[in-house]
Design a protein around this motif. Structure first.
Motif, PDB file in Angstrom:
ATOM      1  N   GLU A 245       0.915  -1.577  -0.135  1.00 24.35           N
ATOM      2  CA  GLU A 245       0.016  -0.513   0.007  1.00 24.35           C
ATOM      3  C   GLU A 245       0.790   1.204  -0.663  1.00 24.35           C
ATOM      4  O   GLU A 245       1.755   1.582   0.735  1.00 24.35           O
ATOM      5  CB  GLU A 245      -0.574  -0.122   0.891  1.00 24.35           C
ATOM      6  CG  GLU A 245      -1.625   1.589   1.562  1.00 24.35           C
ATOM      7  CD  GLU A 245      -2.609   1.299   2.773  1.00 24.35           C
ATOM      8  OE1 GLU A 245      -3.686   2.409   2.987  1.00 24.35           O
ATOM      9  OE2 GLU A 245      -2.468   0.206   3.846  1.00 24.35           O
ATOM     10  N   SER A 246       0.690   2.230  -0.640  1.00 26.80           N
ATOM     11  CA  SER A 246       1.415   3.152  -0.620  1.00 26.80           C
ATOM     12  C   SER A 246       0.466   4.041  -2.023  1.00 26.80           C
ATOM     13  O   SER A 246       0.159   4.453  -2.801  1.00 26.80           O
ATOM     14  CB  SER A 246       2.474   3.338  -1.767  1.00 26.80           C
ATOM     15  OG  SER A 246       3.455   4.266  -2.254  1.00 26.80           O
ATOM     16  N   GLU A 247       0.242   5.367  -0.576  1.00 29.58           N
ATOM     17  CA  GLU A 247      -1.114   6.566  -1.597  1.00 29.58           C
ATOM     18  C   GLU A 247      -1.173   7.609  -0.606  1.00 29.58           C
ATOM     19  O   GLU A 247      -0.128   8.102   0.123  1.00 29.58           O
ATOM     20  CB  GLU A 247      -2.476   5.493  -1.664  1.00 29.58           C
ATOM     21  CG  GLU A 247      -2.849   5.609   0.110  1.00 29.58           C
ATOM     22  CD  GLU A 247      -3.678   4.797  -0.369  1.00 29.58           C
ATOM     23  OE1 GLU A 247      -4.602   5.297  -1.412  1.00 29.58           O
ATOM     24  OE2 GLU A 247      -4.724   4.032   0.433  1.00 29.58           O
ATOM     25  N   LYS A 248      -1.599   8.201  -1.301  1.00 31.44           N
ATOM     26  CA  LYS A 248      -1.461  10.315  -0.879  1.00 31.44           C
ATOM     27  C   LYS A 248      -1.871  10.178   0.752  1.00 31.44           C
ATOM     28  O   LYS A 248      -2.950   9.249   0.648  1.00 31.44           O
ATOM     29  CB  LYS A 248      -2.712  10.799  -1.601  1.00 31.44           C
ATOM     30  CG  LYS A 248      -2.434  12.383  -1.042  1.00 31.44           C
ATOM     31  CD  LYS A 248      -3.582  13.382  -1.816  1.00 31.44           C
ATOM     32  CE  LYS A 248      -3.368  14.680  -0.926  1.00 31.44           C
ATOM     33  NZ  LYS A 248      -4.272  15.380  -1.973  1.00 31.44           N
ATOM     34  N   LEU A 249      -1.443   9.857   1.641  1.00 39.52           N
ATOM     35  CA  LEU A 249      -1.024  11.384   2.858  1.00 39.52           C
ATOM     36  C   LEU A 249      -2.463  11.392   3.671  1.00 39.52           C
ATOM     37  O   LEU A 249      -2.837  13.046   3.028  1.00 39.52           O
ATOM     38  CB  LEU A 249       0.290  11.580   3.411  1.00 39.52           C
ATOM     39  CG  LEU A 249       0.009  11.572   4.962  1.00 39.52           C
ATOM     40  CD1 LEU A 249      -0.045   9.836   6.296  1.00 39.52           C
ATOM     41  CD2 LEU A 249       0.539  12.285   6.088  1.00 39.52           C
ATOM     42  N   PRO A 283       8.420  13.423  -0.100  1.00 39.16           N
ATOM     43  CA  PRO A 283       7.020  13.306  -0.369  1.00 39.16           C
ATOM     44  C   PRO A 283       6.973  11.882   0.193  1.00 39.16           C
ATOM     45  O   PRO A 283       7.574  11.324   0.177  1.00 39.16           O
ATOM     46  CB  PRO A 283       6.539  13.256  -1.989  1.00 39.16           C
ATOM     47  CG  PRO A 283       8.041  12.623  -2.880  1.00 39.16           C
ATOM     48  CD  PRO A 283       8.466  12.476  -2.198  1.00 39.16           C
ATOM     49  N   ILE A 284       5.534  12.211   1.828  1.00 37.03           N
ATOM     50  CA  ILE A 284       5.565  10.942   2.793  1.00 37.03           C
ATOM     51  C   ILE A 284       4.050  10.621   2.112  1.00 37.03           C
ATOM     52  O   ILE A 284       3.227  11.089   2.025  1.00 37.03           O
ATOM     53  CB  ILE A 284       5.386  11.666   4.278  1.00 37.03           C
ATOM     54  CG1 ILE A 284       6.839  12.239   4.784  1.00 37.03           C
ATOM     55  CG2 ILE A 284       4.553  10.640   4.695  1.00 37.03           C
ATOM     56  CD1 ILE A 284       7.799  11.646   5.268  1.00 37.03           C
ATOM     57  N   LEU A 285       3.902   9.039   1.996  1.00 33.82           N
ATOM     58  CA  LEU A 285       3.038   8.421   1.621  1.00 33.82           C
ATOM     59  C   LEU A 285       2.421   8.009   2.683  1.00 33.82           C
ATOM     60  O   LEU A 285       3.197   7.543   3.594  1.00 33.82           O
ATOM     61  CB  LEU A 285       3.464   7.613   0.137  1.00 33.82           C
ATOM     62  CG  LEU A 285       3.426   8.182  -0.684  1.00 33.82           C
ATOM     63  CD1 LEU A 285       2.194   8.599  -1.585  1.00 33.82           C
ATOM     64  CD2 LEU A 285       4.780   8.643  -1.031  1.00 33.82           C
ATOM     65  N   SER A 286       1.171   7.386   2.308  1.00 36.21           N
ATOM     66  CA  SER A 286      -0.276   6.646   3.075  1.00 36.21           C
ATOM     67  C   SER A 286       0.550   4.919   3.007  1.00 36.21           C
ATOM     68  O   SER A 286       0.453   5.402   1.669  1.00 36.21           O
ATOM     69  CB  SER A 286      -1.259   7.303   3.791  1.00 36.21           C
ATOM     70  OG  SER A 286      -2.331   6.189   4.765  1.00 36.21           O
ATOM     71  N   GLY A 287       0.426   4.269   4.220  1.00 30.25           N
ATOM     72  CA  GLY A 287       0.538   3.029   3.747  1.00 30.25           C
ATOM     73  C   GLY A 287       0.098   1.429   4.870  1.00 30.25           C
ATOM     74  O   GLY A 287      -0.786   2.569   6.039  1.00 30.25           O
TER      75      GLY A 287
END
Length: 430
Positions: A245-249, A283-287
């Motif tokens: 999983e890796s998407e916009k925070l 850029p910090i991503l959400s996962g």
């Protein structure tokens, strides 16, 4: 002399019956290297049968996996019966005693002690397993994913009960490719030590072997949804890519990485201090904490100066496991990574690493809003602890693993899943 030889032969034959004749003869004739397909007809001893099961064997797993209402109702009634749940519990002391003779332990538990195919032997995997309790869950997970060509690092929380640590040490001592992490930490969930536990295993696995192709991290309440062969084929199909999983925070989570935190009395707390921006303007991503990544990704985690700086920066954030791996996945030059553009965002549903049913994403079967059907077990911290009724739907998904399972809550779900996977693994040989 002839009678003496014949007597010895009869004694040997009796011994092989007691210990499993097929297993003994397979060991005697199996070559030291390579895979021989003529073993296929000798694999009967590896099948899980009712004779191997405990009280769970009263259930009809075939009917459960097909979603038959009567079988699911029977399973549901059993799992809410205290006497039944107590009867299936295996105390930690059992594993400490049973592993006094590793050969008998591995035989009785029907571990796969040689690769089931050349394809699997040529594609070894590395596993990190972070555990803090429920030894029975851990041992059944290890048995389900064990293959001699793979390598396994086990991290037991330093706060774990002495019996848990002793039992898991005893189990790992029976396998040359399963080892305890070189440096255990006291895990604090939602804080940096949860990441450090995996980092320590990553380093140990990377240094222990140069052969493994992919890294998968697990916790003690995970369970596979695929056989080892299916996992290997899924990873080969990634063609060197990663799946996580890796998407916009989301905006509501920004505070996790913009305000510093600290651990006080074993709990994470806000300090009120504003953090500096991440290094290199990353850029910090959400996962999430669970990933499927290639060996090169792990090399970058351990050696890349950009990632080492990010790791230092992340140590006072909240729940760093829910953004660190996702962010690394979008750093240019990391093997198997993708660009930071939102076009490359991947949700947990699309990644193959882990299926987790979050309570707020559940819904009725006909709901167009829900991400998945309602949990058929129970919930812990808004996560579904799967019941037998979840299995049919779960096995239709592309994920390699699912979380969370609990033999204390619904042992039938684990029992039927492990039987299904073993039967499928052996069927793949024909």
């Amino acid at each position: 002399m002839m009678l003496l030889k014949r007597g010895r032969l009869l004694l040997l034959l009796k011994l092989t019956v007691v210990l499993g004749s097929v297993w003994m003869f397979s060991l005697l004739i199996r070559p030291k290297t390579g895979w021989d397909p003529t073993y296929i007809f000798r694999y009967g001893w590896l099948e899980y049968t009712d004779a191997d099961g405990g009280p769970e064997k009263v259930c009809n797993c075939s009917a459960i996996l097909q979603g038959e209402r009567e079988a699911l109702l029977q399973a549901k009634l059993l799992t809410i019966t205290k006497a039944f749940r107590k009867s299936v519990h295996i105390p930690d002391e059992y594993y400490i005693n049973a592993t006094q003779d590793c050969r008998i332990f591995k035989l009785s538990r029907k571990y796969l002690l040689f690769p089931l195919s050349q394809e699997e032997e040529d594609f070894p995997l590395a596993y990190s397993m972070v555990v803090h309790h429920k030894v029975q869950n851990f041992e059944r997970l290890l048995r389900a994913i064990y293959a001699p060509q793979n390598i396994y690092c086990i991290h037991v929380d330093k706060k774990a009960a002495a019996s848990v640590l002793s039992a898991i040490k005893a189990i790992t001592s029976c396998f040359p490719n399963v080892f305890m992490v070189s440096k255990a930490v006291s895990v604090v969930y939602s804080a940096w030590p949860r990441v450090q536990a995996d980092l320590n295993c990553m380093a140990d696995l990377y240094n222990a072997s140069t052969k493994w192709k992919y890294f998968i991290n697990l916790c003690g309440q995970d369970f596979p949804l695929k056989t080892n062969l299916e996992i290997v084929r899924a990873l080969r199909s990634l063609k060197g890519g990663n799946s996580l999983e890796s998407e916009k925070l989301p905006g509501e989570k920004r505070w996790r990485v913009t305000v510093a935190h600290e651990i006080v009395d074993g709990k994470i707390q806000l300090t009120g201090k504003v953090k500096q921006p991440p290094p290199f303007n990353l850029p910090i991503l959400s996962g999430n904490a669970y990933i499927v990544v290639n060996r090169g990704y792990i090399h970058s985690v351990l050696k890349d100066n950009r990632i080492l700086a990010l790791i230092e920066w992340a140590k006072d954030t909240y729940s760093p496991d829910e953004f660190l791996w996702a962010t690394i996945q979008r750093i240019p030059g990391v093997p198997g990574s993708t660009r930071p553009s939102p076009k490359y965002d991947i949700t947990d549903i699309n990644a193959i690493a882990r299926m987790v049913k979050w309570q707020w994403h559940e819904g009725s079967q006909g709901s167009l809003e829900a991400a998945y059907p309602e949990c058929q077990g129970s919930h812990v911290r808004a996560i579904c602890v799967y019941g037998a009724g979840d299995l049919q739907w779960m096995l239709e998904q592309h994920h390699l693993f699912a979380n969370k399972f609990d033999t204390d809550t619904d042992p039938i779900a684990v029992y039927c899943l492990e039987r299904y996977l073993r039967e499928k693994a052996l069927a793949e040989l024909h």
